[in-house]
Design an enzyme around this catalytic site. Structure first.
Site, mmCIF file in Angstrom:
data_model
loop_
_atom_site.group_PDB
_atom_site.id
_atom_site.type_symbol
_atom_site.label_atom_id
_atom_site.label_comp_id
_atom_site.label_asym_id
_atom_site.label_seq_id
_atom_site.Cartn_x
_atom_site.Cartn_y
_atom_site.Cartn_z
ATOM 1 N N ARG A 58 0.818 -1.226 0.000
ATOM 2 C CA ARG A 58 0.000 0.000 0.000
ATOM 3 C C ARG A 58 0.846 1.268 0.000
ATOM 4 O O ARG A 58 0.448 2.301 -0.547
ATOM 5 C CB ARG A 58 -0.937 -0.013 1.207
ATOM 6 C CG ARG A 58 -1.995 1.102 1.222
ATOM 7 C CD ARG A 58 -2.979 0.872 2.357
ATOM 8 N NE ARG A 58 -4.083 1.828 2.347
ATOM 9 C CZ ARG A 58 -4.215 2.846 3.202
ATOM 10 N NH1 ARG A 58 -3.292 3.026 4.137
ATOM 11 N NH2 ARG A 58 -5.248 3.661 3.131
ATOM 12 N N ILE A 84 -7.427 7.551 -0.703
ATOM 13 C CA ILE A 84 -7.271 6.100 -0.747
ATOM 14 C C ILE A 84 -8.004 5.573 0.482
ATOM 15 O O ILE A 84 -7.807 6.069 1.596
ATOM 16 C CB ILE A 84 -5.772 5.691 -0.760
ATOM 17 C CG1 ILE A 84 -5.623 4.155 -0.781
ATOM 18 C CG2 ILE A 84 -5.014 6.288 0.403
ATOM 19 C CD1 ILE A 84 -4.167 3.700 -0.919
ATOM 20 N N SER A 85 -8.876 4.606 0.281
ATOM 21 C CA SER A 85 -9.734 4.122 1.369
ATOM 22 C C SER A 85 -8.945 3.390 2.450
ATOM 23 O O SER A 85 -7.852 2.865 2.214
ATOM 24 C CB SER A 85 -10.808 3.178 0.816
ATOM 25 O OG SER A 85 -11.661 3.858 -0.068
ATOM 26 N N LYS A 86 -9.514 3.355 3.646
ATOM 27 C CA LYS A 86 -8.937 2.606 4.753
ATOM 28 C C LYS A 86 -8.784 1.139 4.364
ATOM 29 O O LYS A 86 -9.668 0.583 3.709
ATOM 30 C CB LYS A 86 -9.846 2.703 5.978
ATOM 31 C CG LYS A 86 -10.004 4.085 6.551
ATOM 32 C CD LYS A 86 -11.161 4.176 7.514
ATOM 33 C CE LYS A 86 -11.083 3.189 8.634
ATOM 34 N NZ LYS A 86 -12.138 3.430 9.671
#
Length: 238
Positions: A58, A84-86
């Protein structure tokens, strides 16, 4: 379609050499293993999804200045007022979309909102083909550049209006959206295959919840899940 570029590849290597506060290089599998362990404690049970989250670094999809936060369970800015999502939300949404398929790959998945390309990279590990649509040209280009060194031949990036889905490759066995509106766009429902599952954030009151739509021979079955917070779903391209 995605071609490696030497400067980007070199930049990726430079970022991999960054060291986390715990003293471990961010490219260490142990760092991602800790993140996956937290996902387990939060209730993610799909082993295929957990393996995909372990496989994708990530930190390579966020700005260098934010790399040390890459494996925290938080969303991070990627520019143009997008995020950017969790990790927990990415894992949960993909788990819902897969619907307990075990080791089986989804034949064809549509992602609405490519962003920086991180979720597309994770989806590439659980689907034979991923079509990812992004309406913001700078983000489409950014995702293309970030994914290029990985040579993911099963990921196709499309610059276009995500609210229209992507009819040329429909129907899709899974559809997942990274932006939330007041309702599921009709185009997405039309492009969902019989037996397919769609997961998207939908407005409820002053917030949003994850909505799962399952299509069968008789029509569509909707169910609501946990509260989330996504950027607004918009039409058109920029």
């Amino acid at each position: 379609m995605l071609r490696p570029q030497r400067p980007l590849h070199q930049a990726a290597q430079d970022r991999e050499r960054r060291v986390s506060p715990a003293g471990l290089g961010l490219d260490s599998e142990l760092v991602r293993s800790r993140m996956v362990g937290k996902l387990r404690t939060q209730g993610v049970r799909d082993e295929k999804v957990l393996a995909a989250m372990l496989a994708v670094p990530r930190h390579l999809f966020v700005d260098t200045a934010l790399a040390n936060q890459a494996y925290e369970d938080t969303s991070l800015p990627i520019g143009l007022q997008q995020t950017i999502s969790k990790p927990s939300v990415v894992a949960r949404m993909i788990e819902l979309m897969r619907g307990g398929r075990g080791d089986a790959l989804l034949p064809r998945v549509l992602e609405i909102g490519t962003g920086c390309g991180y979720q597309a990279a994770v989806l590439a590990h659980v689907a034979r083909l991923v079509i990812s649509v992004e309406r913001l040209k700078p983000l489409h280009d950014k995702a293309r550049d970030l994914l290029a060194p990985w040579r993911m031949g099963n990921v196709r990036l499309v610059y276009g209006d995500g609210m229209r889905g992507h009819p040329p490759n429909a129907p899709y066995d899974g559809i997942i959206a990274a932006a939330g509106g007041g309702a599921i766009p009709p185009a997405w429902l039309e492009q969902l295959a019989v037996g397919g599952r769609l997961v998207a954030p939908v407005a409820r009151g002053t917030g949003q919840v994850l909505v799962l739509v399952e299509r069968n021979e008789r029509g569509f079955v909707h169910s609501e899940h946990e509260a989330v917070h996504f950027v607004p779903l918009k039409s058109g391209t920029t």
